[in-house]
Design a protein around this motif. Structure first.
Motif, PDB file in Angstrom:
ATOM      1  N   LEU A  79       0.832  -1.198   0.000  1.00 24.93           N
ATOM      2  CA  LEU A  79       0.000   0.000   0.000  1.00 24.93           C
ATOM      3  C   LEU A  79       0.875   1.259   0.000  1.00 24.93           C
ATOM      4  CD1 LEU A  79      -2.849   1.134   0.121  1.00 24.93           C
ATOM      5  CD2 LEU A  79      -2.772   0.935   2.600  1.00 24.93           C
ATOM      6  N   LEU A  82       2.403   1.661  -3.535  1.00 25.11           N
ATOM      7  CA  LEU A  82       1.438   2.137  -4.529  1.00 25.11           C
ATOM      8  C   LEU A  82       1.119   3.616  -4.319  1.00 25.11           C
ATOM      9  CD1 LEU A  82      -1.004  -0.911  -4.616  1.00 25.11           C
ATOM     10  CD2 LEU A  82       0.413  -0.104  -6.514  1.00 25.11           C
ATOM     11  N   ARG A  83       0.957   4.027  -3.072  1.00 24.72           N
ATOM     12  CA  ARG A  83       0.668   5.433  -2.796  1.00 24.72           C
ATOM     13  C   ARG A  83       1.856   6.327  -3.156  1.00 24.72           C
ATOM     14  NH1 ARG A  83      -2.411   4.607   3.058  1.00 24.72           N
ATOM     15  NH2 ARG A  83      -4.508   4.248   2.201  1.00 24.72           N
ATOM     16  N   GLU A  86       1.841   6.695  -6.898  1.00 23.78           N
ATOM     17  CA  GLU A  86       0.798   7.636  -7.290  1.00 23.78           C
ATOM     18  C   GLU A  86       1.251   9.077  -7.040  1.00 23.78           C
ATOM     19  OE1 GLU A  86      -2.909   7.294  -8.328  1.00 23.78           O
ATOM     20  OE2 GLU A  86      -1.567   5.889  -9.315  1.00 23.78           O
ATOM     21  N   ARG A 260      -3.272   0.166 -11.881  1.00 21.39           N
ATOM     22  CA  ARG A 260      -2.617   0.484 -10.611  1.00 21.39           C
ATOM     23  C   ARG A 260      -3.616   1.005  -9.592  1.00 21.39           C
ATOM     24  NH1 ARG A 260       0.687   3.666 -12.579  1.00 21.39           N
ATOM     25  NH2 ARG A 260      -0.301   5.643 -12.049  1.00 21.39           N
ATOM     26  N   ARG A 261      -4.533   1.864 -10.030  1.00 24.77           N
ATOM     27  CA  ARG A 261      -5.520   2.407  -9.094  1.00 24.77           C
ATOM     28  C   ARG A 261      -6.534   1.342  -8.688  1.00 24.77           C
ATOM     29  NH1 ARG A 261      -5.806   8.209 -12.127  1.00 24.77           N
ATOM     30  NH2 ARG A 261      -3.996   9.107 -11.074  1.00 24.77           N
ATOM     31  N   LEU A 264      -4.711  -0.477  -6.143  1.00 27.96           N
ATOM     32  CA  LEU A 264      -4.632   0.352  -4.937  1.00 27.96           C
ATOM     33  C   LEU A 264      -5.921   0.240  -4.130  1.00 27.96           C
ATOM     34  CD1 LEU A 264      -3.227   2.453  -3.167  1.00 27.96           C
ATOM     35  CD2 LEU A 264      -4.079   4.229  -4.703  1.00 27.96           C
ATOM     36  N   GLU A 268      -6.166  -1.291  -0.417  1.00 29.42           N
ATOM     37  CA  GLU A 268      -6.738  -0.487   0.684  1.00 29.42           C
ATOM     38  C   GLU A 268      -7.875  -1.240   1.370  1.00 29.42           C
ATOM     39  OE1 GLU A 268      -7.746   3.081  -1.395  1.00 29.42           O
ATOM     40  OE2 GLU A 268      -5.917   4.131  -0.765  1.00 29.42           O
TER      41      GLU A 268
END
Length: 319
Positions: A79, A82-83, A86, A260-261, A264, A268
């Motif tokens: 997580l 990935l954040r 982003e 990717r989102r 994500l 989450e």
């Protein structure tokens, strides 16, 4: 002399009766101690069995809690990664354009953030839409005609959010009631209930003539149904127009905005779901630990009682 002998006999008889009474009491006490010792032995055996079970339960509970902790650690690491990715991809425009966007209150929001793909279509839409996902969403293109006309806004890409989501997309209505447009209206209408390939208020602007189809062979066979500016899109990213066929580009590092989102959001949700499971596992481990401590205290008490019985049963040495 005879009188003294009778007195002595009487005294001896009294002493014998006292000794018999003491012996009877001693035998009764011994019998009671034997019964108590047997009960203590039985209790200790039961406690030993309960302790083994409690230790096994505690080991299983601690193992489950540790497994969840490791799982949570791995999910949290993904997580964070990935954040961080982003965040690193935000603001990739030239500095002058980035300043212009902030000056006009457009901030960092992009079209890709306002749409959600069907999972099976995420990779294909990423490959086809590409930079379009970084376009800036606005309510109306006409409102920006004057403000976006200067040189500092060069490279700006605006897409219009769709306000009316009833009965098919605005794009389909503008294209008329031809057979191809009717098919596209049907495909676009699927987006409203989540059954299509892309949902969200920027979906019409991003798809812009793309129509979903299951296979490349079917797209090639039905390409003559397409109107100008339209193309079939397969889940593999193949685009087939009336007189053209475009294969998906090779994947690049940092690409895959939608996939990717999507990942994500999954991570989450998985991370959020782990927290109550971890709390529950820790609570179970705590209860098991407290139960074990209670049994250990009971066993220690039983052992002390057994020692006291042994001490009481020891014969008193005569002086």
């Amino acid at each position: 002399h005879e009188r003294r002998q009778r007195l002595r006999v009487s005294q001896l008889e009294d002493e014998a009766r006292r000794l018999e009474d003491d012996l009877a009491q001693a035998r009764a006490a011994s019998d009671a101690q034997a019964v108590g010792a047997e009960a203590l032995e039985q209790e200790q055996a039961e406690l030993d069995a309960s302790l083994r079970e409690a230790r096994s339960t505690l080991a299983a509970a601690e193992s489950a809690a540790e497994a969840l902790r490791r799982e949570e650690s791995g999910v949290a690491a993904e997580l964070r990664a990935l954040r961080a990715l982003e965040q690193a991809l935000i603001g990739g425009e030239p500095p002058a354009l980035r300043d212009w966007l902030r000056k006009h209150g457009l901030g960092d929001e992009r079209a890709g953030e306002r749409v959600s793909p069907a999972p099976d279509w995420a990779a294909a839409l990423d490959a086809v839409l590409g930079e379009a996902l970084q376009a800036v969403p606005v309510d109306s293109l006409n409102e920006w005609r004057e403000r976006a006309g200067d040189d500092t806004a060069r490279g700006l890409w605006l897409v219009e959010r769709s306000e009316d989501r009833e009965g098919g997309s605005e794009l389909a209505r503008e294209q008329g009631e031809s057979r191809a447009c009717a098919s596209f209206a049907l495909a676009s209408s699927l987006l409203q209930d989540g059954g299509g390939i892309l949902a969200g208020d920027c979906a019409d602007a991003l798809l812009s003539g793309l129509r979903p189809i299951d296979t490349l062979d079917e797209a090639l066979a039905r390409r003559h149904e397409l109107g100008p500016g339209e193309a079939w899109l397969t889940p593999q990213g193949e685009q087939v127009a009336r007189h053209g066929w475009r294969r998906p580009p090779a994947s690049e590092a940092g690409a895959g905005t939608l996939a990717r989102r999507l990942r994500l959001a999954e991570v989450e949700a998985a991370h959020a779901a782990l927290r109550p499971r971890m709390d529950e596992a820790q609570a179970v481990a705590l209860q098991a630990r407290q139960a074990l401590q209670g049994l250990e205290a009971r066993l220690a008490s039983a052992q002390r009682e057994a020692l006291s019985l042994i001490h009481i049963s020891e014969p008193t040495r005569p002086y």
